[in-house]
Design a protein around this motif. Sequence first.
Motif, PDB file in Angstrom:
ATOM      1  N   VAL A 108       0.837  -1.203   0.000  1.00  0.00           N
ATOM      2  CA  VAL A 108       0.000   0.000   0.000  1.00  0.00           C
ATOM      3  C   VAL A 108       0.874   1.257   0.000  1.00  0.00           C
ATOM      4  CG1 VAL A 108      -1.893   1.206   1.132  1.00  0.00           C
ATOM      5  CG2 VAL A 108      -1.800  -1.277   1.209  1.00  0.00           C
ATOM      6  N   SER A 109       2.009   1.231   0.694  1.00  0.00           N
ATOM      7  CA  SER A 109       2.906   2.388   0.727  1.00  0.00           C
ATOM      8  C   SER A 109       3.468   2.704  -0.650  1.00  0.00           C
ATOM      9  CB  SER A 109       4.061   2.134   1.704  1.00  0.00           C
ATOM     10  OG  SER A 109       3.605   1.996   3.024  1.00  0.00           O
ATOM     11  N   VAL A 110       3.894   1.658  -1.366  1.00  0.00           N
ATOM     12  CA  VAL A 110       4.441   1.863  -2.711  1.00  0.00           C
ATOM     13  C   VAL A 110       3.373   2.445  -3.624  1.00  0.00           C
ATOM     14  CG1 VAL A 110       5.260   0.632  -4.771  1.00  0.00           C
ATOM     15  CG2 VAL A 110       6.274   0.137  -2.532  1.00  0.00           C
ATOM     16  N   TRP A 111       2.174   1.883  -3.565  1.00  0.00           N
ATOM     17  CA  TRP A 111       1.090   2.401  -4.410  1.00  0.00           C
ATOM     18  C   TRP A 111       0.708   3.826  -4.005  1.00  0.00           C
ATOM     19  CZ3 TRP A 111      -4.248   2.902  -2.708  1.00  0.00           C
ATOM     20  CH2 TRP A 111      -5.089   3.398  -3.715  1.00  0.00           C
ATOM     21  N   ASN A 112       0.749   4.119  -2.708  1.00  0.00           N
ATOM     22  CA  ASN A 112       0.395   5.456  -2.233  1.00  0.00           C
ATOM     23  C   ASN A 112       1.325   6.518  -2.820  1.00  0.00           C
ATOM     24  OD1 ASN A 112      -1.160   7.251  -0.736  1.00  0.00           O
ATOM     25  ND2 ASN A 112       0.066   7.010   1.125  1.00  0.00           N
ATOM     26  N   LEU A 113       2.562   6.144  -3.086  1.00  0.00           N
ATOM     27  CA  LEU A 113       3.521   7.072  -3.695  1.00  0.00           C
ATOM     28  C   LEU A 113       3.408   7.110  -5.213  1.00  0.00           C
ATOM     29  CD1 LEU A 113       6.681   6.316  -1.520  1.00  0.00           C
ATOM     30  CD2 LEU A 113       5.272   8.374  -1.450  1.00  0.00           C
ATOM     31  N   LEU A 114       3.188   5.945  -5.825  1.00  0.00           N
ATOM     32  CA  LEU A 114       3.171   5.857  -7.284  1.00  0.00           C
ATOM     33  C   LEU A 114       1.799   6.127  -7.893  1.00  0.00           C
ATOM     34  CD1 LEU A 114       5.317   2.683  -8.106  1.00  0.00           C
ATOM     35  CD2 LEU A 114       6.009   5.074  -8.285  1.00  0.00           C
ATOM     36  N   GLY A 115       0.754   5.899  -7.143  1.00  0.00           N
ATOM     37  CA  GLY A 115      -0.606   5.944  -7.677  1.00  0.00           C
ATOM     38  C   GLY A 115      -0.948   7.276  -8.321  1.00  0.00           C
ATOM     39  N   ARG A 116      -1.724   7.220  -9.389  1.00  0.00           N
ATOM     40  CA  ARG A 116      -2.076   8.397 -10.170  1.00  0.00           C
ATOM     41  C   ARG A 116      -3.107   9.250  -9.427  1.00  0.00           C
ATOM     42  NH1 ARG A 116      -1.585   7.425 -15.849  1.00  0.00           N
ATOM     43  NH2 ARG A 116      -2.642   9.423 -16.118  1.00  0.00           N
ATOM     44  N   ARG A 117      -2.702  10.409  -8.994  1.00  0.00           N
ATOM     45  CA  ARG A 117      -3.647  11.345  -8.392  1.00  0.00           C
ATOM     46  C   ARG A 117      -4.139  12.387  -9.391  1.00  0.00           C
ATOM     47  NH1 ARG A 117      -0.963   9.573  -3.717  1.00  0.00           N
ATOM     48  NH2 ARG A 117      -2.332   9.494  -1.886  1.00  0.00           N
ATOM     49  N   ASP A 118      -3.621  12.325 -10.615  1.00  0.00           N
ATOM     50  CA  ASP A 118      -4.034  13.278 -11.636  1.00  0.00           C
ATOM     51  C   ASP A 118      -5.294  12.838 -12.374  1.00  0.00           C
ATOM     52  OD1 ASP A 118      -2.538  11.135 -12.738  1.00  0.00           O
ATOM     53  OD2 ASP A 118      -2.325  12.256 -14.618  1.00  0.00           O
ATOM     54  N   ASN A 119      -5.659  11.569 -12.218  1.00  0.00           N
ATOM     55  CA  ASN A 119      -6.797  11.025 -12.954  1.00  0.00           C
ATOM     56  C   ASN A 119      -7.407   9.906 -12.111  1.00  0.00           C
ATOM     57  OD1 ASN A 119      -8.558   9.653 -14.679  1.00  0.00           O
ATOM     58  ND2 ASN A 119      -7.279   9.996 -16.476  1.00  0.00           N
ATOM     59  N   LYS A 120      -8.596  10.163 -11.544  1.00  0.00           N
ATOM     60  CA  LYS A 120      -9.179   9.172 -10.631  1.00  0.00           C
ATOM     61  C   LYS A 120      -9.512   7.858 -11.327  1.00  0.00           C
ATOM     62  CE  LYS A 120     -14.094  10.472 -10.801  1.00  0.00           C
ATOM     63  NZ  LYS A 120     -15.251  10.880  -9.970  1.00  0.00           N
ATOM     64  N   TYR A 121      -9.695   7.898 -12.657  1.00  0.00           N
ATOM     65  CA  TYR A 121      -9.999   6.674 -13.388  1.00  0.00           C
ATOM     66  C   TYR A 121      -8.759   5.797 -13.593  1.00  0.00           C
ATOM     67  CZ  TYR A 121     -14.213   9.337 -14.314  1.00  0.00           C
ATOM     68  OH  TYR A 121     -15.361  10.081 -14.170  1.00  0.00           O
ATOM     69  N   LYS A 122      -7.592   6.376 -13.310  1.00  0.00           N
ATOM     70  CA  LYS A 122      -6.351   5.618 -13.449  1.00  0.00           C
ATOM     71  C   LYS A 122      -5.600   5.540 -12.123  1.00  0.00           C
ATOM     72  CE  LYS A 122      -5.776   6.622 -18.375  1.00  0.00           C
ATOM     73  NZ  LYS A 122      -4.866   7.091 -19.446  1.00  0.00           N
ATOM     74  N   ALA A 123      -6.320   5.728 -11.039  1.00  0.00           N
ATOM     75  CA  ALA A 123      -5.680   5.833  -9.739  1.00  0.00           C
ATOM     76  C   ALA A 123      -5.578   4.509  -8.990  1.00  0.00           C
ATOM     77  CB  ALA A 123      -6.428   6.851  -8.872  1.00  0.00           C
ATOM     78  N   ARG A 124      -6.334   3.502  -9.413  1.00  0.00           N
ATOM     79  CA  ARG A 124      -6.330   2.231  -8.679  1.00  0.00           C
ATOM     80  C   ARG A 124      -4.999   1.506  -8.872  1.00  0.00           C
ATOM     81  NH1 ARG A 124     -11.666   0.598  -7.341  1.00  0.00           N
ATOM     82  NH2 ARG A 124     -10.679  -1.056  -6.123  1.00  0.00           N
ATOM     83  N   ILE A 125      -4.667   0.616  -7.946  1.00  0.00           N
ATOM     84  CA  ILE A 125      -3.378  -0.072  -7.994  1.00  0.00           C
ATOM     85  C   ILE A 125      -3.256  -0.960  -9.237  1.00  0.00           C
ATOM     86  CG2 ILE A 125      -4.096  -2.059  -6.590  1.00  0.00           C
ATOM     87  CD1 ILE A 125      -1.306  -2.032  -5.325  1.00  0.00           C
ATOM     88  N   LYS A 126      -4.377  -1.407  -9.784  1.00  0.00           N
ATOM     89  CA  LYS A 126      -4.298  -2.228 -10.998  1.00  0.00           C
ATOM     90  C   LYS A 126      -3.632  -1.457 -12.135  1.00  0.00           C
ATOM     91  CE  LYS A 126      -9.049  -0.935 -12.240  1.00  0.00           C
ATOM     92  NZ  LYS A 126     -10.438  -1.408 -12.389  1.00  0.00           N
ATOM     93  N   ILE A 127      -3.917  -0.149 -12.224  1.00  0.00           N
ATOM     94  CA  ILE A 127      -3.301   0.681 -13.259  1.00  0.00           C
ATOM     95  C   ILE A 127      -1.820   0.893 -12.938  1.00  0.00           C
ATOM     96  CG2 ILE A 127      -3.367   2.896 -14.446  1.00  0.00           C
ATOM     97  CD1 ILE A 127      -5.795   1.108 -14.981  1.00  0.00           C
TER      98      ILE A 127
END
Length: 557
Positions: free
Chosen positions: A234-253
Amino acid sequence: MYKYNDFDEAFVRSRVEQFRNQVNRRIAGELTEEEFRPLRLMNGLYLQLHAYMLRVAIPYGTLNSRQMNQLAIIAEKFDKGYGHFTTRQNIQYNWPKLQDVPEILSALADVEMHALQTSGNTIRNVTADHFAGAAADEVEDPRPTAELLRQWSTDHPEFQFLPRKFKIAVSAGAADRAVVKAHDIGIQVVRNDAGETGYRVIVGGGLGRTPMIGKTIVEFLPKADLLPYVEAVVSVWNLLGRRDNKYKARIKITVHENGLDEIKRLVDERFALIRPTFSGVDQAMLRDIETHFAAPAYKNAPLDAFDDRLNSDPVFRSWVDTNVAAHKVDSYGILTISIKKHGETPGDATADQMRLMADLAEQYGHDELRISHEQNVIIPHVHKSDLPAIYDALKPAGLATANIGLISDIIACPGMDYCALATARSIPIAQEIAVRFDELKLEHEVGPLKIKISGCINACGHHHVGHIGILGLDRAGVENYQITLGGDGTEDAVVGDRTGPGFAAEDITDAIERIVRAYLDLRLNAEETFLQAYRRLGMDPFKAALYETEAKAHAAE
């Protein structure tokens, strides 16, 4: 089941009072709706099409009779006399008044329940196999693991404002009944070659507008490493996750864009850094949690009356065959109560029905109930000698429908009848399909077939992993329903294939009937299920039956 300690009690009560103050400020106009929104979401309160909706957590789907009775009281006192059980093993109240929500939360706290983290960009209610602790095929009861994850994730200071919501599921059986591969993290309890119990960890699953099946990031994780490893993910995703586009923000993306190998490298680095900080505290917590999940004191009783009823009453036999699964104790069964009587709303239960199920669990089921992600209610430990009495009590309440796993046991989201995000109705379509096949008297002949319906692309109805999936969309202001075939939410999880153009609301039930009749014509024998036939034959013959028959019907008009 888990019992609150003094800390749990004080924590939940303090959150209730905190939210009570926030609600009062909103009513007084001291908070705007925009300011109030993140506060209410932290407490499970949504603003839907017609009213507020409160989503109550039922951690890993486990309830006792006292809790179910309290849910019934809340439904009567603060809502319209019913609740809606969801695919996240929660219950939703669709009509609470804002001023009443703190009182509802206080009533929930009275029975060790809450609505924390059932919404918002945080780690949501941890789900699990609804047969946990009773299934004959499980390595161990997965609920202590789920409870450990729940305690770790609740109010975790690093994970309250994630890029998007985050969902975790835990399963421990040879059969996956928790759809772990469609979650942000799926955890399977497994044994290695040395006989040690640990976890297979799967990441990057999810449905919605970009459905993906999760990928195994580690085949065997020692039990002592679970919390630091999940925290690392969760920490890695919290840093890498897309906050610019909610449709691409999930860890699967995030997994898709960076690749599993790179995600694993980053997770391993983070895991090595934080693992020493846990110092065995989590394992002490797990040992304490495990004491709450001892098996019930199973009873011994003769089975003569059960056998006699089974042999003399074909309707009772049909109900047992369909709704009772194998238990790890031979003289017991796992009873799934269908709350999907033909023509009713899938997942809805009235206050009276809740009370009846609570009473039956208390009298006959060692005071345990489960909510399944398939929107039914389960009494996991039932001695077979008690099944006739339970059936006789359920029947007049409309709860004895013998359709578990059949075509009318439909998963359906609330759709446009309630949800502000929905683009089409789900409930009326589910009702119409169930009634149609009941009238045709075909569903027992058809056998196992899972239909799942979503009223928008967010896929709360899990349509992507339905044997037949239905997605409702808006096409220029008109409801249009796309069909997918061959989806599967089990250990062999796969996303279904889209058949082609969608169907109008008035045509979708006819379309489903054409698919089902094609299956009956094409199957090798009565033992070949719809999913097996589809995997053998592929899309083409079903597509031909679906669209060529439709074209002929229109030509004849």
